[in-house]
Structure formats: structure tokens, C-alpha cells
Design a protein around this motif. Structure first.
Motif, PDB file in Angstrom:
ATOM      1  N   LEU A 168       2.581  -7.862   6.333  1.00  0.00           N
ATOM      2  CA  LEU A 168       1.652  -6.947   5.664  1.00  0.00           C
ATOM      3  C   LEU A 168       1.535  -7.271   4.180  1.00  0.00           C
ATOM      4  CD1 LEU A 168       0.019  -4.194   5.604  1.00  0.00           C
ATOM      5  CD2 LEU A 168       2.210  -3.151   4.994  1.00  0.00           C
ATOM      6  N   LEU A 169       2.675  -7.340   3.488  1.00  0.00           N
ATOM      7  CA  LEU A 169       2.664  -7.584   2.054  1.00  0.00           C
ATOM      8  C   LEU A 169       2.271  -9.023   1.728  1.00  0.00           C
ATOM      9  CD1 LEU A 169       5.855  -5.594   0.955  1.00  0.00           C
ATOM     10  CD2 LEU A 169       3.449  -4.898   0.786  1.00  0.00           C
ATOM     11  N   ALA A 170       2.652  -9.965   2.594  1.00  0.00           N
ATOM     12  CA  ALA A 170       2.266 -11.361   2.369  1.00  0.00           C
ATOM     13  C   ALA A 170       0.753 -11.524   2.452  1.00  0.00           C
ATOM     14  CB  ALA A 170       2.963 -12.270   3.378  1.00  0.00           C
ATOM     15  N   LYS A 171       0.133 -10.844   3.408  1.00  0.00           N
ATOM     16  CA  LYS A 171      -1.320 -10.913   3.559  1.00  0.00           C
ATOM     17  C   LYS A 171      -2.014 -10.345   2.325  1.00  0.00           C
ATOM     18  CE  LYS A 171      -5.335 -11.069   5.835  1.00  0.00           C
ATOM     19  NZ  LYS A 171      -6.012 -12.331   6.220  1.00  0.00           N
ATOM     20  N   ILE A 172      -1.574  -9.201   1.860  1.00  0.00           N
ATOM     21  CA  ILE A 172      -2.164  -8.611   0.653  1.00  0.00           C
ATOM     22  C   ILE A 172      -1.932  -9.530  -0.542  1.00  0.00           C
ATOM     23  CG2 ILE A 172      -2.057  -6.671  -0.959  1.00  0.00           C
ATOM     24  CD1 ILE A 172      -1.236  -4.890   1.392  1.00  0.00           C
ATOM     25  N   VAL A 184       4.864 -13.985  -5.420  1.00  0.00           N
ATOM     26  CA  VAL A 184       6.122 -13.611  -4.780  1.00  0.00           C
ATOM     27  C   VAL A 184       6.299 -12.112  -4.953  1.00  0.00           C
ATOM     28  CG1 VAL A 184       8.619 -13.904  -4.748  1.00  0.00           C
ATOM     29  CG2 VAL A 184       7.139 -15.881  -5.203  1.00  0.00           C
ATOM     30  N   LEU A 185       6.445 -11.420  -3.833  1.00  0.00           N
ATOM     31  CA  LEU A 185       6.577  -9.961  -3.847  1.00  0.00           C
ATOM     32  C   LEU A 185       7.891  -9.538  -3.208  1.00  0.00           C
ATOM     33  CD1 LEU A 185       3.006  -8.921  -2.608  1.00  0.00           C
ATOM     34  CD2 LEU A 185       3.851  -8.815  -4.958  1.00  0.00           C
ATOM     35  N   LEU A 190       6.351  -2.857  -4.972  1.00  0.00           N
ATOM     36  CA  LEU A 190       5.391  -2.027  -4.253  1.00  0.00           C
ATOM     37  C   LEU A 190       4.647  -1.083  -5.197  1.00  0.00           C
ATOM     38  CD1 LEU A 190       4.488  -1.513  -1.284  1.00  0.00           C
ATOM     39  CD2 LEU A 190       6.095   0.388  -1.265  1.00  0.00           C
ATOM     40  N   GLU A 191       5.368  -0.366  -6.015  1.00  0.00           N
ATOM     41  CA  GLU A 191       4.741   0.645  -6.871  1.00  0.00           C
ATOM     42  C   GLU A 191       3.857   0.022  -7.938  1.00  0.00           C
ATOM     43  OE1 GLU A 191       6.018   4.471  -9.678  1.00  0.00           O
ATOM     44  OE2 GLU A 191       7.487   3.471  -8.381  1.00  0.00           O
ATOM     45  N   SER A 192       4.273  -1.095  -8.526  1.00  0.00           N
ATOM     46  CA  SER A 192       3.523  -1.680  -9.638  1.00  0.00           C
ATOM     47  C   SER A 192       2.375  -2.588  -9.197  1.00  0.00           C
ATOM     48  CB  SER A 192       4.471  -2.473 -10.549  1.00  0.00           C
ATOM     49  OG  SER A 192       5.054  -3.562  -9.845  1.00  0.00           O
ATOM     50  N   ARG A 193       2.520  -3.272  -8.062  1.00  0.00           N
ATOM     51  CA  ARG A 193       1.527  -4.275  -7.694  1.00  0.00           C
ATOM     52  C   ARG A 193       0.673  -3.889  -6.488  1.00  0.00           C
ATOM     53  NH1 ARG A 193       2.324 -10.403  -8.438  1.00  0.00           N
ATOM     54  NH2 ARG A 193       0.116  -9.986  -8.852  1.00  0.00           N
ATOM     55  N   ILE A 194       1.207  -3.077  -5.591  1.00  0.00           N
ATOM     56  CA  ILE A 194       0.490  -2.747  -4.363  1.00  0.00           C
ATOM     57  C   ILE A 194      -0.164  -1.371  -4.444  1.00  0.00           C
ATOM     58  CG2 ILE A 194       0.641  -2.517  -1.860  1.00  0.00           C
ATOM     59  CD1 ILE A 194       1.103  -5.361  -2.948  1.00  0.00           C
ATOM     60  N   TRP A 195       0.545  -0.383  -4.920  1.00  0.00           N
ATOM     61  CA  TRP A 195      -0.008   0.970  -4.936  1.00  0.00           C
ATOM     62  C   TRP A 195      -1.272   1.111  -5.782  1.00  0.00           C
ATOM     63  CZ3 TRP A 195       4.771   4.797  -5.048  1.00  0.00           C
ATOM     64  CH2 TRP A 195       5.378   4.768  -3.783  1.00  0.00           C
ATOM     65  N   THR A 220      -6.685   4.736  -3.313  1.00  0.00           N
ATOM     66  CA  THR A 220      -5.738   3.642  -3.542  1.00  0.00           C
ATOM     67  C   THR A 220      -4.593   3.688  -2.526  1.00  0.00           C
ATOM     68  OG1 THR A 220      -4.289   4.863  -5.047  1.00  0.00           O
ATOM     69  CG2 THR A 220      -6.240   3.775  -6.005  1.00  0.00           C
ATOM     70  N   VAL A 221      -3.856   2.595  -2.463  1.00  0.00           N
ATOM     71  CA  VAL A 221      -2.688   2.549  -1.580  1.00  0.00           C
ATOM     72  C   VAL A 221      -1.661   3.583  -2.017  1.00  0.00           C
ATOM     73  CG1 VAL A 221      -0.831   1.099  -0.669  1.00  0.00           C
ATOM     74  CG2 VAL A 221      -3.087   0.089  -1.131  1.00  0.00           C
TER      75      VAL A 221
END
Length: 385
Positions: A168-172, A184-185, A190-195, A220-221
């Protein structure tokens, strides 16, 4: 093995078809280029040895854009868009025909290059793969650089890679720094880059779901992660509400599926707005044709034919209708699939606007002994795409 110890990469070739064409026509680098024309779009060799290219403004027909360069995307031209609409947005863009044989060859080259690092790969199509790097020695960023360099050496093309705790995170992540990106995640990101990202960045949340989420104040996420579970369940049901809660928190335990025999192959597309059966025929007809072409390409690339052609239509009210047609012999070509899909379409009552169309090929048979005939199981995320 949990997400804290897994290391999953998603590799996505940058504007793949267009990039392959730019290897052939380097004089087009930096220009808006659209792939998807027919034979009439083949460049002409002039007396002085230079090439004359077709322009998008001269296109007449019902075709759709296969892909476009980043320069064309800056004008709003994206894959699956009707060619006539694209011509209005970027009339001076160069138009080139598709060449699936070349695309398949470069696809094999980049996957073979990655195969030198590990055989734990999941094939997700002609231009993208997942890679399980958990057991591969090396720091993530250094390993990503090495993989990117190997792909470039094998193909002269760039790719974007994200390495993360799960698929999931690799695809995003592979979309965050395109083109030629390396991301690289970790779960700490999660909070700073994905949300802060739009909810639609999650694979599986399509235009319709995005619209419905916006209707309850979720864009948003991060807002999805903080949403009241009861509110989500009220609007989407328990299954989807639980799925939303997991993916918004970056939770995904799907394994890398290295190889399995597919039971069917399918392609579908969700439209940006509900399509009227008659007024939007100029969009619907080429979209269906393009889906048939993409399924045919999947079959040929993986060495299969199919004896059952299926059509799926999701209407604006989310009602789904499917129709199948069994054929006397397995088919692999787009024209035969399109004819069968057309017969299926005749049996569907088209009395409402259309949200999604899909084409599926079942009853698969091997047509080749090539190793490419082994296909991964395609486990899609569950909501509309």
C-alpha cells in the motif's frame, strides 16, 4: 512477519510507452507527445532525412490516449482521455502510434534487470512490479539506487521506486517523487508524508468514492484516518468502513505473489463523471475499445487465450451488471474481444448513466510455453477504482 520487518518496493516505469518512443525519436524530448494514434500517425521521412510528425490537432476519430509525456500532461492530457478532447487541450502535441511489441520487449528488459537482485517479484503489468526486498542485503536507499541504475543500464529508461513496509505505502510512495524518483518510507512517515495527501491517492479509492467522501467532509488521508467509524459505516457499510480505517493508517498485510495460474484477466476504467449512454458515446465507445486492446495485450504478453468474454458495467447508482459470452475457440486479439464485448453490450439495458465499464477474459488456455505465461494473481484493493 509484520510491517516493521518487511521491506516492499514498488517500481513504476516513468511514462513508459512515451519514454520508449523517445528512444526511437530523441528529437521529441522536451516536447508534448501523445501515444495512441493509428498507422496514419507514423512519422514520414522527408527528402532531407528529417521526420515529419503528425499533430494532435489533425486527429479525427474516436480513439483514446494510451499515454503521454510529462510535457503533454502539463496541458491536462492523460491516459484514457478521448483523443478529440486531448486535441482541444494540446493541439500542437505530437501524435505517435502505439507499438506494443516494443513496449513488451522493454518490459522484459527492465524486469530481467530487477531479477538480478531477487526473484521475489510480483508482475503488475507491462510497466510496474512489486519487489520483496526483505531478505536482500543492503540499506534501502542504496539498494534502490542500484536497482534504478540497473534498469537504466538495461533499457536507457528511468523508473520511480518507493521502498516501504508494505505494498500500500510502496504504491503511494512511487508517485511522490516522479519522474526518476526514489522514496523510502517507514511507518513513522505516515503522519508527515501520507496523511496530507488527497484520499484518492490510496489505490482503490476512485473518483466516485472520492466524491462521496468529500460529501461527508473527508478530503485527505489524514481526515480519513481521523474519521468517526460510525460515520464511515453509515455511508459505506461495515466492510468498506473497516477497510478505510486500515489503509488510512498504512496497514496492509498483502504478500508479494510471485507466480500463480490466473483464472481470468480483466481491465476496467472508472469515468471522472457519470456518462450518458447517447450524449457521451464519443467517450464510451473508444474507452470500451481501449479496454479490449489492453486485455488483448495482457493475454499476448503472458501467453494466454480465453474462451469467455465478459462485460461489466457499473451504473451511477452503483448497480453492477455483468454479461458473458462463451466462444468456440480461445481468442487473443483485440478485434475478436471487442466483437464479443459488443454482443454482451446488446444484452444490457442501458437506461441509466454509466460510472464504470470493464472487460474480462475467462476460461484461459496457454498459447505459449514462454515463461511470461506465468502470471501473478491480481489482488486489487476492494473499493471502486
Amino acid at each position: 512477519m509484520n510491517d516493521r520487518t518487511r521491506r516492499i518496493a514498488h517500481l513504476d516505469m516513468d511514462a513508459f510507452y512515451a519514454s520508449v518512443e523517445l528512444l526511437r525519436y530523441p528529437e521529441l524530448r522536451g516536447k508534448p507527445v501523445v501515444i495512441g494514434g493509428g498507422r496514419n500517425a507514423t512519422p514520414k521521412i522527408l527528402a532531407d532525412g528529417t521526420r515529419r510528425f503528425a499533430r494532435l490537432r489533425d486527429y479525427v476519430g474516436r480513439g483514446v490516449v494510451t499515454t503521454s509525456t510529462y510535457e503533454a500532461r502539463a496541458f491536462g492530457v492523460f491516459s484514457a482521455m478521448g483523443m478529440m478532447k486531448a486535441a482541444q487541450l494540446a493541439p500542437d502535441a505530437i501524435l505517435l502510434p502505439t507499438d506494443f511489441e516494443s513496449y513488451r520487449r522493454y518490459s522484459r528488459l527492465f524486469k530481467d534487470a530487477v531479477g538480478a537482485f531477487t526473484d521475489q517479484m510480483e508482475d503488475r503489468g507491462i510497466d510496474e512490479i512489486y519487489i520483496d526486498l526483505t531478505a536482500v542485503t543492503g540499506e534501502s536507499r542504496e539498494l534502490g539506487d542500484r536497482i534504478k541504475a540497473a534498469v537504466r543500464q538495461a533499457t536507457s529508461l528511468t523508473c520511480s521506486i518507493a521502498i516501504a513496509p508494505n505494498k500500500l505505502l510502496a504504491k503511494i510512495g512511487s508517485e511522490l517523487d516522479k519522474p526518476d524518483g526514489l522514496t523510502v518510507l517507514t511507518m513513522a512517515d505516515l503522519e508527515s508524508r501520507i496523511w496530507p495527501l488527497a484520499a484518492k491517492k490510496i489505490n482503490g479509492i476512485g473518483p466516485r468514492a472520492t466524491e462521496r467522501l468529500a460529501g461527508i467532509g473527508i478530503a485527505t488521508v489524514g481526515e480519513l484516518a481521523a474519521a468517526d467509524p460510525g460515520l464511515l459505516q453509515e455511508h459505506f457499510g461495515r466492510t468498506y468502513a473497516e477497510w478505510f480505517a486500515r489503509v488510512a493508517r498504512g496497514i496492509d498485510d498483502r504478500p508479494i505473489v510471485v507466480a500463480s495460474e490466473p483464472k481470468s484477466m480483466s481491465r476496467e476504467t472508472t469515468f471522472e463523471r457519470d456518462m450518458h449512454v447517447n450524449r457521451d458515446r464519443v467517450t464510451l465507445t473508444p474507452a470500451l475499445t481501449r479496454l479490449c486492446e489492453r486485455v488483448a495485450d495482457d493475454l499476448q504478453r503472458k501467453g494466454y487465450g480465453g474462451r469467455t468474454v465478459g462485460l461489466k458495467i457499473k451504473f451511477a447508482d452503483f448497480r453492477i451488471v455483468t454479461r458473458d459470452l462463451s466462444l468456440p475457440e480461445a481468442v487473443t486479439d483485440a478485434a475478436a474481444i471487442r466483437r464479443a464485448a459488443g454482443e454482451c453490450l446488446k444484452r444490457v439495458p442501458l437506461d441509466r448513466r454509466i460510472r464504470l465499464i470493464g472487460v474480462r477474459i475467462g476460461s484461459l488456455e496457454r498459447t505459449s510455453d514462454s515463461t511470461s505465461a506465468v502470471s501473478p494473481a491480481q489482488h486489487e484493493l476492494p473499493f471502486d477504482r
